[in-house]
Write a protein that holds these residues in place. Structure first.
Motif, short mmCIF file in Angstrom:
data_model
loop_
_atom_site.label_atom_id
_atom_site.label_comp_id
_atom_site.label_asym_id
_atom_site.label_seq_id
_atom_site.Cartn_x
_atom_site.Cartn_y
_atom_site.Cartn_z
N UNK A 167 1.15 -1.30 -0.09
CA UNK A 167 0.03 0.22 -0.04
C UNK A 167 0.38 1.19 0.09
N UNK A 168 1.89 0.91 1.06
CA UNK A 168 2.99 2.56 1.13
C UNK A 168 3.79 2.34 -0.65
N UNK A 169 4.17 1.71 -1.51
CA UNK A 169 4.36 1.75 -3.08
C UNK A 169 3.15 2.07 -3.58
N UNK A 170 2.23 1.77 -3.27
CA UNK A 170 0.94 2.20 -4.17
C UNK A 170 1.14 3.58 -3.98
N UNK A 171 1.06 3.90 -3.07
CA UNK A 171 0.67 5.60 -2.69
C UNK A 171 1.76 6.41 -3.25
N UNK A 172 2.77 5.64 -2.69
CA UNK A 172 3.84 6.42 -3.08
C UNK A 172 3.98 6.54 -5.16
N UNK A 173 3.20 6.09 -5.37
CA UNK A 173 3.76 6.27 -6.68
C UNK A 173 2.51 6.84 -7.12
N UNK A 174 1.03 6.94 -6.36
CA UNK A 174 0.53 8.24 -7.11
C UNK A 174 0.86 9.47 -6.74
N UNK A 175 1.70 9.72 -5.67
CA UNK A 175 2.47 11.02 -5.15
C UNK A 175 2.74 11.27 -6.23
N UNK A 176 4.22 10.59 -7.10
CA UNK A 176 5.30 10.86 -7.97
C UNK A 176 4.42 10.51 -9.24
N UNK A 177 3.63 10.21 -9.67
CA UNK A 177 2.45 10.40 -11.10
C UNK A 177 2.09 12.06 -10.59
N UNK A 178 1.36 12.42 -9.15
CA UNK A 178 0.94 13.39 -9.72
C UNK A 178 1.80 15.03 -10.61
N UNK A 202 8.68 5.79 5.19
CA UNK A 202 7.31 6.16 5.75
C UNK A 202 6.40 5.04 6.25
N UNK A 203 7.03 3.59 5.98
CA UNK A 203 6.58 2.60 7.35
C UNK A 203 6.39 2.95 8.27
N UNK A 204 7.99 3.48 9.20
CA UNK A 204 8.09 3.44 10.17
C UNK A 204 7.18 4.79 10.81
N UNK A 205 7.08 5.67 10.04
CA UNK A 205 6.84 7.26 10.74
C UNK A 205 5.49 6.69 11.07
N UNK A 206 4.52 6.40 10.25
CA UNK A 206 3.30 6.03 10.04
C UNK A 206 2.76 5.31 10.90
N UNK A 207 3.65 3.46 10.81
CA UNK A 207 3.41 2.44 12.15
C UNK A 207 4.03 2.56 12.95
#
Length: 195
Positions: free
Chosen positions: A90-101, A153-158
């Motif tokens: 999910x983190x990889x996918x969310x990162x990709x969404x941000x990058x694509x924007x 990101x995972x460390x910061x979120x969880x």
């Protein structure tokens, strides 16, 4: 179609094919329901696969922008670790969404590669060595950048990561307690300066 006993019917939605065995549903049903709920909010598609490259049990595909997982392999991790693995994707996918924007005139793969290669190039030697130790091999700059970004990101979120085996157990809890005490002391000491 496999007949699902009543006990596991509440997890049938965890499957994208409806063909998971009761044994697999028992392990990953609840985590997958939670992950699918999050993925839906983020507009990320999750699909089951018969197999993935390199024997992976879950992976985000940057080309078609889906999270793919092999249910039987993922269930082999146990519920807690299956959830952690899917959170990573999910983190990889969310990162990709941000990058694509932020990507101008780049394909999804080009945008990902450009960003993650830049991060991979910025890693210190020690960071690259640690990533290689965790993955048992030296990763490309792109993959190292992606895994390092996901890790942060995972460390910061969880507050934890799947690589965080050093960040658990009684010794770690003692250090956490010590850090909290140090933090409390500093805040109390600086209270008048902070106001």
């Amino acid at each position: 179609r496999t007949r699902i006993p009543k006990l596991y019917e509440r997890f049938v939605g965890a499957s994208t094919t409806g063909n998971l065995s009761p044994e697999v549903l028992n392990v990953i049903g609840k985590p997958m329901m939670q992950i699918k709920k999050l993925a839906k909010k983020l507009n990320i598609e999750i699909v089951e696969a018969d197999s993935l490259p390199r024997g992976l049990d879950a992976a985000y595909d940057y080309t078609n922008q889906t999270i793919q997982y092999v249910p039987e392999l993922l269930a082999g991790r146990g519920a807690k670790n299956a959830m952690a693995a899917m959170r990573e994707e999910i983190i990889h996918a969310a990162m990709h969404q941000v990058i694509l924007r932020k990507a101008d005139d780049l394909t999804p793969m080009q945008a990902f590669t450009k960003t993650m290669e830049s991060i991979g190039n910025a890693l210190t030697v020690e960071q690259r060595e640690r990533i290689s130790q965790v993955y048992g091999k030296e990763l490309s700059l792109t993959d190292a950048g992606a895994e390092y970004t996901r890790f942060v990101v995972q460390q910061m979120l969880y507050g934890e990561t799947t690589e965080g085996t050093m960040l658990q157990g009684s010794a770690f809890q003692k250090v956490v307690s010590l850090i909290k005490s140090i933090h409390s002391l500093i805040v109390r000491s600086l209270k008048s300066d902070l106001q």
